[in-house]
Design an enzyme around this catalytic site. Sequence first.
Site, PDB file in Angstrom:
ATOM      1  N   LYS A 134      40.769  29.015  38.866  1.00  0.00           N
ATOM      2  CA  LYS A 134      39.974  28.350  39.892  1.00  0.00           C
ATOM      3  C   LYS A 134      40.734  27.136  40.370  1.00  0.00           C
ATOM      4  O   LYS A 134      41.540  26.562  39.630  1.00  0.00           O
ATOM      5  CB  LYS A 134      38.625  27.899  39.332  1.00  0.00           C
ATOM      6  CG  LYS A 134      37.554  27.798  40.376  1.00  0.00           C
ATOM      7  CD  LYS A 134      37.072  29.189  40.747  1.00  0.00           C
ATOM      8  CE  LYS A 134      35.949  29.195  41.731  1.00  0.00           C
ATOM      9  NZ  LYS A 134      35.285  30.512  41.723  1.00  0.00           N
TER      10      LYS A 134
HETATM   11  N1  GLU Z   1      35.301  32.571  44.612  1.00  0.00           N
HETATM   12  C1  GLU Z   1      34.806  33.885  44.354  1.00  0.00           C
HETATM   13  C2  GLU Z   1      34.200  33.956  42.962  1.00  0.00           C
HETATM   14  O1  GLU Z   1      33.783  32.962  42.404  1.00  0.00           O
HETATM   15  C3  GLU Z   1      35.842  34.960  44.646  1.00  0.00           C
HETATM   16  C4  GLU Z   1      37.089  34.904  43.840  1.00  0.00           C
HETATM   17  C5  GLU Z   1      38.153  35.924  44.265  1.00  0.00           C
HETATM   18  O2  GLU Z   1      37.881  36.736  45.123  1.00  0.00           O
HETATM   19  O3  GLU Z   1      39.243  35.840  43.711  1.00  0.00           O
HETATM   20  O4  GLU Z   1      34.032  35.011  42.415  1.00  0.00           O
END
Ligand code: GLU
Length: 426
Positions: A116
């Site tokens: 993240k």
């Molecule tokens: N931000 C989204 C999540 O929390 C998508 C992450 C992604 O597609 O890599 O799942």
Amino acid sequence: MVQTMLAEERRTEERSAYAIAIRQLEAAAYYLNLDRSLLEVLKHPRRELIVHFPVKMDDGSIRVFTGYRVHHNPARGPAKGGIRYHPEVTLDETRALAMWMTWKCAVVNIPYSGAKGGVVCDPKRLSIHELENLTRRYITEISIMVGPESDIPAPDIGTNPQVMAWIMDTYSMHKGYTVPAVVTGKPVAIGGSEGRLEATGRGVTVVAHEAAKLRGFQLDGARVVIQGFGNVGSATAKLMHQAGAKVIAISDARGGIYNPNGLDIPNLLHCAGRDGCIQAYRDADQITNKELLELPCDILVPAAVHGVITSENAHNVRAKVIVEAANGPLTPDADRILQDNGVLVVPDILANAGGVVVSYFEWVQDLQAFFWEEEEVNARLEKVMRRSFEHVRQVAEKNKVDLRMGAYIIGVQRVAEATTIRGIYP
Ligand code: GLU
């Protein structure tokens, strides 16, 4: 003494998403009888990068922003996870979100580990040029972690396909050739996937359908309340409406709108698109976000930020089913209260996995330079979500635990197995 310690622990948890993530992992480790040293490995993020970087603003001034990128456990594949632009982004929250991504990818069985990132900023107060400058500089600062084989970012709160396009372009400029697979959630014109924009909402709708069946009612005709009108909340409203559900209330950061007879979602999407907020829709009463969470309904979908249902308001929730479209919307205390009250909770690491599933499809399409039609993307996504829900349900039933623990048992077990088989280097 013990009481004081418990109270202190609770206070830490209310403040710390990472403390909650650790507690959830420890609970799963107990069911899996996980080796203590392995648990210690899984508790820690592998890498954390903090960057402070200057950005040239439109008025000629220079502002310094702070950003993060965290990789959790790399055992199952390249790191994957979104980038959040929000004034309340912290390292603690980014760590928790990275760990949740690890379990999420493992629950739906895609070959990624969790990551993240985020920048402390309010994107609504930045001009388009400032946003572009910030994005290009942030991605350059974290470029030692990012790459199509090492770490593939995606959208999260406050970021969108345009931001992903700038990331792809910046990375490609540094390389000297175009690298579409470095980021997902891009516009289709530059190697994005059909169906990615609505993928999280589509996954939420599939699991809502399954959860309703489990509780003995149909999604068709069910009364649905949605907190949040970003990418996930708006797509969920659209798709649930198409599935025959009656969306009776929805909110954004300013507040909510409520009509017990159901909102006209196509009209609401039109008004919000035109005026930039849901309050432009007239045929509804105005309510607060707090009131919205306490409305009587069949399905409640928190699709905004973490920690919105706590021990303070969980007693007042009057939904039969909660589908966690946001990451971490319920605190563990709230979870316990809701379970005691017979509310079925579909946990975030399953419920909102549709986004990363189609991100995986996008990455596969980019690597092969071979693109699929939207029907194929949607059909594959629905299959993965249905299969994962059923697996979680079976594991929960077998272990006599709730769906959250069922999902954690599957996710943690897969990551623990991969970590053990790979062994500890050197
Ligand atoms: N931000 C989204 C999540 O929390 C998508 C992450 C992604 O597609 O890599 O799942």
